[in-house]
Design an enzyme around this catalytic site. Structure first.
Site, PDB file in Angstrom:
ATOM      1  N   GLU A   1      11.751  42.975  53.858  1.00  0.00           N
ATOM      2  CA  GLU A   1      13.213  42.830  53.816  1.00  0.00           C
ATOM      3  C   GLU A   1      13.871  43.197  55.141  1.00  0.00           C
ATOM      4  OE1 GLU A   1      14.516  45.040  50.383  1.00  0.00           O
ATOM      5  OE2 GLU A   1      13.835  43.474  49.014  1.00  0.00           O
TER       6      GLU A   1
ATOM      7  N   ASP B   1      15.588  53.012  47.054  1.00  0.00           N
ATOM      8  CA  ASP B   1      14.954  52.337  45.922  1.00  0.00           C
ATOM      9  C   ASP B   1      13.541  52.907  45.816  1.00  0.00           C
ATOM     10  OD1 ASP B   1      13.878  50.812  43.956  1.00  0.00           O
ATOM     11  OD2 ASP B   1      14.163  48.867  44.945  1.00  0.00           O
TER      12      ASP B   1
ATOM     13  N   GLU C   1      17.779  54.042  42.990  1.00  0.00           N
ATOM     14  CA  GLU C   1      17.320  52.945  42.109  1.00  0.00           C
ATOM     15  C   GLU C   1      15.915  53.227  41.591  1.00  0.00           C
ATOM     16  OE1 GLU C   1      17.799  49.102  44.043  1.00  0.00           O
ATOM     17  OE2 GLU C   1      16.090  48.287  42.957  1.00  0.00           O
TER      18      GLU C   1
ATOM     19  N   ASP D   1      16.690  48.616  38.070  1.00  0.00           N
ATOM     20  CA  ASP D   1      16.306  47.291  38.558  1.00  0.00           C
ATOM     21  C   ASP D   1      15.149  46.821  37.663  1.00  0.00           C
ATOM     22  OD1 ASP D   1      15.432  45.045  39.905  1.00  0.00           O
ATOM     23  OD2 ASP D   1      14.625  46.114  41.615  1.00  0.00           O
TER      24      ASP D   1
ATOM     25  N   LYS E   1      19.780  40.370  39.596  1.00  0.00           N
ATOM     26  CA  LYS E   1      18.994  39.380  40.347  1.00  0.00           C
ATOM     27  C   LYS E   1      18.864  38.187  39.426  1.00  0.00           C
ATOM     28  CE  LYS E   1      15.890  42.649  42.747  1.00  0.00           C
ATOM     29  NZ  LYS E   1      14.647  43.451  42.533  1.00  0.00           N
TER      30      LYS E   1
ATOM     31  N   SER F   1      12.684  40.240  47.824  1.00  0.00           N
ATOM     32  CA  SER F   1      11.965  40.465  49.087  1.00  0.00           C
ATOM     33  C   SER F   1      11.504  39.139  49.707  1.00  0.00           C
ATOM     34  CB  SER F   1      10.793  41.408  48.867  1.00  0.00           C
ATOM     35  OG  SER F   1       9.983  40.972  47.804  1.00  0.00           O
TER      36      SER F   1
ATOM     37  N   LYS G   1      23.230  44.063  47.688  1.00  0.00           N
ATOM     38  CA  LYS G   1      21.969  44.562  48.269  1.00  0.00           C
ATOM     39  C   LYS G   1      21.259  43.378  48.906  1.00  0.00           C
ATOM     40  CE  LYS G   1      17.936  47.305  47.004  1.00  0.00           C
ATOM     41  NZ  LYS G   1      16.777  47.231  46.098  1.00  0.00           N
TER      42      LYS G   1
HETATM   43  P1  PGA Z   1      11.354  42.554  44.974  1.00  0.00           P
HETATM   44  O1  PGA Z   1      11.908  44.000  45.307  1.00  0.00           O
HETATM   45  O2  PGA Z   1      12.321  41.526  45.345  1.00  0.00           O
HETATM   46  O3  PGA Z   1      10.105  42.570  45.804  1.00  0.00           O
HETATM   47  O4  PGA Z   1      11.049  42.588  43.498  1.00  0.00           O
HETATM   48  C1  PGA Z   1      13.206  44.336  45.494  1.00  0.00           C
HETATM   49  C2  PGA Z   1      13.532  45.553  44.690  1.00  0.00           C
HETATM   50  O5  PGA Z   1      12.669  46.177  44.053  1.00  0.00           O
HETATM   51  O6  PGA Z   1      14.710  45.918  44.658  1.00  0.00           O
HETATM   52 ZN    ZN Z   2      14.249  47.615  43.157  1.00  0.00          ZN
END
Ligand code: PGA
Ligand code: ZN
Length: 410
Positions: A197, A233, A278, A304, A329, A359, A380
């Protein structure tokens, strides 16, 4: 009215295959959306791709394209119903959440193009738009970086003390830059590597990483908890070892019992005056999350992997008091319609929303609009990297229109 739907295989920020969809209305209004994917995926998320991968998703989109013709692209319920005809499984195991994601967002974009309004207006015509505070990843570890990096997945910054969107973005970028200098001073062999990220991925343990992030903020004259705050997080499900019944910090070199994990997270929240914490315990630990939520009413204690953008999981979390904030998400839920239902449930339950990237991202900026439309307090979206600044740059473009009145109230 939708006149065509077409998918293709393109690539995400990790260089992996994903699907992109073009929805055209009235033969000329193009809406385009490309699906991201996660690395630390919650067990209750929908399947991003079915068996057969992105190619199987593309085949499902191509095979179902006719179902969408004639629909109003702005009627999210109708578009969602057609997606559900394409794949009626609870976890989108036929077409993949990525297809549901790309079709529903591309349709909304097409509606926005036809109406000549920003996407957030199509998502919620009545929203009183405010800028969510960008929450930027400045240091990455865990599932987002190599084995020498910290076990904690993300150290984040958020300029909650600033009142201007450009200043808030620039504060995050300044901390990211300064942290790069701090890391180089501490380790002359630091090669400038970054996690998925865009946060720096140093060879350091979690405790050292937190110290250096705090030092970077202080070097810039920011008092932690005032102009700029840190967030973490923990992504604690990735440390959780179900067989041992303990959290294993293999890089950092220790293990936490479930009780110790709560004290560990609480210690970090207090020491670094975090504004945001988080997934501080693993995704099935609703009671442990509730304890932290009770102890830290002034901190955004966010789910999350815990809440996975699922209205049902959120209801459980609200009932148990397991969080006061939740990540949104879209591709955890599948379609945009599912995610907007989750947002409505969160708002009704007094849970603050944090709209988030994944990510493995794309250069699209729809999360910026989804964050505004859902009244999210934070966005985020990382700090640096083309696919991350794309979201911040969209905030800047929207600020020129003068239609958004100030920053979100946290
Ligand atoms: P991910 O992680 O997009 O790899 O699932 C982001 C997060 O855990 O916030
Ligand atoms: Zn997360």
């Amino acid at each position: 009215r939708i006149t065509s739907v077409r998918g293709r295989i393109v690539y995400n920020s990790r260089g992996s295959r994903t699907v992109e969809v073009d929805v055209i209305s009235d033969g000329k209004f193009l809406g385009r959306a490309c699906a991201p994917s996660g690395a630390s995926v919650g067990i209750h998320e929908v399947r991003n791709f079915p068996d057969g991968g992105p190619e199987a998703s593309l085949a499902a989109i191509t095979g179902s394209a006719g179902r969408f013709k004639g629909l109003n692209p702005g009627d999210s319920g109708a578009v969602h119903a057609a997606v559900r005809e394409m794949d009626d499984t609870p976890d989108y195991s036929i077409a993949g959440g990525a297809s549901a994601f790309a079709i529903t967002i591309a349709a909304a974009y097409s509606a926005a193009a036809a109406a000549g309004v920003p996407l957030y207006r199509v998502l919620d015509p009545n929203v009183e738009p405010r800028f969510p505070y960008p929450l930027g990843n400045v240091l990455g570890g865990g599932a987002h970086a190599g084995p020498g990096s910290p076990d904690i997945q993300e150290i984040l910054v958020c300029a909650t003390g600033l009142r201007d969107i450009r200043e808030a973005i620039e504060a995050n970028l300044a901390v990211h830059k300064e942290l790069g200098l701090v890391l180089r001073k501490k380790d002359r062999l630091f090669a400038g590597g970054k996690g998925d990220e865009g946060g720096w991925a140093p060879r350091a343990c979690s405790a050292e990483a937190l110290e250096m992030a705090a030092e970077a903020c202080e070097n810039l004259g920011y008092a932690l908890g005032k102009e700029v705050s840190l967030g973490v997080d923990f992504a604690a499900s990735t440390q959780w070892d179900r067989e041992k019944g303990a959290y294993s910090y293999s890089r950092d070199g220790f293990e936490n019992s479930p009780g110790e994990q709560i004290d560990y997270a609480a210690g970090i929240i207090e020491k670094y005056k975090l504004i945001y914490a988080e997934d501080a315990v693993h995704e099935e630990e609703f009671d442990g999350m509730a304890e932290l939520t009770r102890r830290f009413p002034g901190v955004l204690v966010a789910g999350d992997d815990l809440t996975v953008t699922s209205a049902a999981m959120l209801r459980k979390a609200v009932k148990k008091g397991s969080c006061n904030a939740a990540i949104l998400k879209v591709n955890q839920a599948g379609s945009l319609y599912d995610a907007m239902k989750f947002a409505a449930e969160a708002t009704a339950g007094g849970i603050r929303l944090v709209t988030s990237h994944r990510s493995g991202e794309t250069t699209d900026a729809h999360v910026t609009h989804i964050g505004i439309a859902t009244g999210s307090v934070m966005l985020k979206v990382g700090a640096v990297g083309g696919e991350r600044v794309a979201k911040a740059n969209e905030l800047i473009r929207l600020s020129e229109q003068g239609l958004i009145h100030g920053m979100a109230g946290i």
